[in-house]
Design a protein around this motif. Structure first.
Motif, short mmCIF file in Angstrom:
data_model
loop_
_atom_site.label_atom_id
_atom_site.label_comp_id
_atom_site.label_asym_id
_atom_site.label_seq_id
_atom_site.Cartn_x
_atom_site.Cartn_y
_atom_site.Cartn_z
N PRO A 13 0.89 -1.25 0.05
CA PRO A 13 0.03 0.02 -0.06
C PRO A 13 0.90 1.37 0.13
O PRO A 13 1.74 1.04 0.44
CB PRO A 13 -0.86 -0.14 1.18
CG PRO A 13 -0.16 -1.07 2.03
CD PRO A 13 0.68 -2.26 1.31
N ASP A 14 0.30 2.29 -0.65
CA ASP A 14 0.98 3.62 -0.67
C ASP A 14 1.52 4.12 0.60
O ASP A 14 2.39 4.51 0.86
CB ASP A 14 0.18 4.67 -1.38
CG ASP A 14 0.10 4.45 -2.80
OD1 ASP A 14 0.78 3.79 -3.33
OD2 ASP A 14 -0.97 5.08 -3.46
N ASP A 15 0.78 3.58 1.80
CA ASP A 15 0.89 4.22 3.28
C ASP A 15 2.30 3.62 3.59
O ASP A 15 3.27 4.21 4.28
CB ASP A 15 0.07 3.70 4.10
CG ASP A 15 -1.22 4.41 4.04
OD1 ASP A 15 -1.37 5.47 3.34
OD2 ASP A 15 -2.22 3.96 4.75
N TYR A 16 2.64 2.62 3.17
CA TYR A 16 4.10 1.73 3.52
C TYR A 16 5.20 2.75 3.05
O TYR A 16 6.30 2.96 3.66
CB TYR A 16 4.20 0.50 2.84
CG TYR A 16 5.34 -0.33 3.15
CD1 TYR A 16 5.68 -0.95 4.32
CD2 TYR A 16 6.49 -0.10 1.97
CE1 TYR A 16 6.93 -1.45 4.53
CE2 TYR A 16 7.78 -0.94 2.29
CZ TYR A 16 8.03 -1.26 3.40
OH TYR A 16 9.08 -1.83 3.67
N TYR A 17 4.99 3.24 1.63
CA TYR A 17 6.02 4.11 1.14
C TYR A 17 6.21 5.16 1.63
O TYR A 17 7.19 5.85 1.80
CB TYR A 17 5.95 4.20 -0.55
CG TYR A 17 6.21 2.60 -1.04
CD1 TYR A 17 7.49 2.12 -1.12
CD2 TYR A 17 4.99 1.92 -1.48
CE1 TYR A 17 7.43 0.97 -1.76
CE2 TYR A 17 5.19 0.72 -2.11
CZ TYR A 17 6.34 0.08 -2.29
OH TYR A 17 6.54 -0.81 -2.73
N ALA A 18 4.85 5.85 2.14
CA ALA A 18 5.00 7.31 2.75
C ALA A 18 5.84 7.36 3.97
O ALA A 18 6.51 8.13 4.31
CB ALA A 18 3.43 7.79 2.78
N LYS A 19 5.39 6.21 4.92
CA LYS A 19 5.98 6.14 6.07
C LYS A 19 7.46 6.01 6.01
O LYS A 19 8.28 6.68 6.52
CB LYS A 19 5.62 4.81 6.82
CG LYS A 19 5.74 4.76 8.25
CD LYS A 19 5.10 3.63 8.94
CE LYS A 19 5.28 3.58 10.37
NZ LYS A 19 4.76 2.47 11.01
N ARG A 20 7.87 5.06 4.99
CA ARG A 20 9.61 5.00 4.86
C ARG A 20 10.06 6.41 4.41
O ARG A 20 11.05 6.65 4.75
CB ARG A 20 9.70 3.85 3.55
CG ARG A 20 10.77 3.09 3.73
CD ARG A 20 10.75 1.86 2.94
NE ARG A 20 10.79 2.26 1.50
CZ ARG A 20 10.85 1.06 0.81
NH1 ARG A 20 11.28 0.05 1.17
NH2 ARG A 20 10.90 1.25 -0.49
N LYS A 21 9.37 7.10 3.62
CA LYS A 21 9.68 8.49 3.03
C LYS A 21 9.94 9.34 4.07
O LYS A 21 10.88 10.05 4.28
CB LYS A 21 8.73 8.94 1.96
CG LYS A 21 9.24 9.66 0.73
CD LYS A 21 8.20 9.86 -0.09
CE LYS A 21 8.49 10.97 -0.99
NZ LYS A 21 7.59 11.32 -1.99
N SER A 22 8.69 9.35 5.02
CA SER A 22 8.75 10.22 5.97
C SER A 22 10.04 9.95 7.03
O SER A 22 10.67 10.92 7.60
CB SER A 22 7.53 10.33 6.94
OG SER A 22 7.30 9.46 7.77
N ARG A 23 10.26 8.48 7.42
CA ARG A 23 11.48 8.11 8.20
C ARG A 23 12.70 8.78 7.58
O ARG A 23 13.57 9.11 8.43
CB ARG A 23 11.30 6.64 8.41
CG ARG A 23 10.23 6.19 9.03
CD ARG A 23 10.19 4.68 9.17
NE ARG A 23 10.95 4.32 10.54
CZ ARG A 23 10.71 3.58 11.64
NH1 ARG A 23 9.50 2.91 11.41
NH2 ARG A 23 11.44 3.42 12.34
#
Lengths: 63, 168
Positions: A13-23
């Motif tokens: 899911p996009d959320d996974y990448y969003a979280k990775r990006k924010s980290r």
């Protein structure tokens, strides 16, 4: 051969990448900014610690 | 924290300590996401390696400047509003970590931070639950230099522990 080997993997899911990006963004922040974040965390947890009888005094840093 | 680091630098200039480096949670925060901590862990290299009380000269010098034990964090000295915990580099890994620490600039003040790979090795050696989380955070961030990490793990016999702690 195991058929599952050829089964296409469902995209994450996009959320996974969003979280990775924010980290990553957090990691790449300048150190003084990170120190300010730590002090902000100290301010926020101070009342929780105080309720348990432990006093935390947030660090004094330049504004 | 800038003023705190300036006081630490004065300890070197004044011949009280040979060198210092930031470690612990604030060392990890240099490379990773900020993590909550109460004190600033400072690893020091004494001038006299065989001094049985390596922290004594630091405490004396700081007391002379009016810096006293922190009111709430008793094992720390409060330096300009930051509780600082001084830890002697008591083994070879810590000495190497201090000597090879990364020189950086904090708002115009020179300071040193222990390398990511050494922080991981120290965490493996220390072995507490929070150290395990730190090791995983470093691994997941993908910022470790594989060759350097392997070399440190091999030399300090930490490879097995690394494998135990990082296996899926």
């Amino acid at each position: 051969m195991d058929k599952t080997m050829n089964t296409p993997v469902a995209p994450l899911p996009d959320d996974y990448y969003a979280k990775r990006k924010s980290r990553k963004a957090w990691r790449e922040m300048p150190y003084p900014e990170k120190v300010r974040c730590v002090v902000e965390m100290q301010k926020r947890v101070a009342p929780i610690y105080a309720a348990r009888g432990k006093i935390i005094v947030p660090w004094q840093i330049s504004p | 924290m800038k003023k705190t680091l300036q006081v630490l630098n004065h300890l070197i200039e004044g011949g009280v300590i040979s060198d210092y480096a930031i470690g612990g949670a604030m060392g990890a925060t240099f490379y990773l996401e900020p993590v909550m901590t109460i004190d600033l862990d400072i690893f020091i290299i004494s001038l006299d390696k065989f001094d049985l009380l390596p922290l004594q000269p630091i405490y004396s010098a700081l007391r002379g400047k009016g810096y006293l034990p922190d009111e709430h964090e008793k094992e720390c000295i409060n330096i300009e509003g930051t509780p600082v915990q001084f830890l002697p580099a008591y083994n070879e890994l810590l000495e190497e970590a201090c000597n090879s620490a990364q020189i950086t600039d904090y708002e115009g003040t020179r300071t040193k931070v222990i390398s990511a790979e050494h922080l991981v090795a120290i965490s493996l050696q220390t072995g507490r639950a929070k150290d395990r989380l730190r090791v995983l955070a470093f691994r997941d961030a993908g910022i470790l230099n594989e060759k350097k990490m392997d070399d440190i793990l091999f030399r300090y016999r930490l490879k097995e522990k690394w494998q135990q702690w990082t296996k899926p």
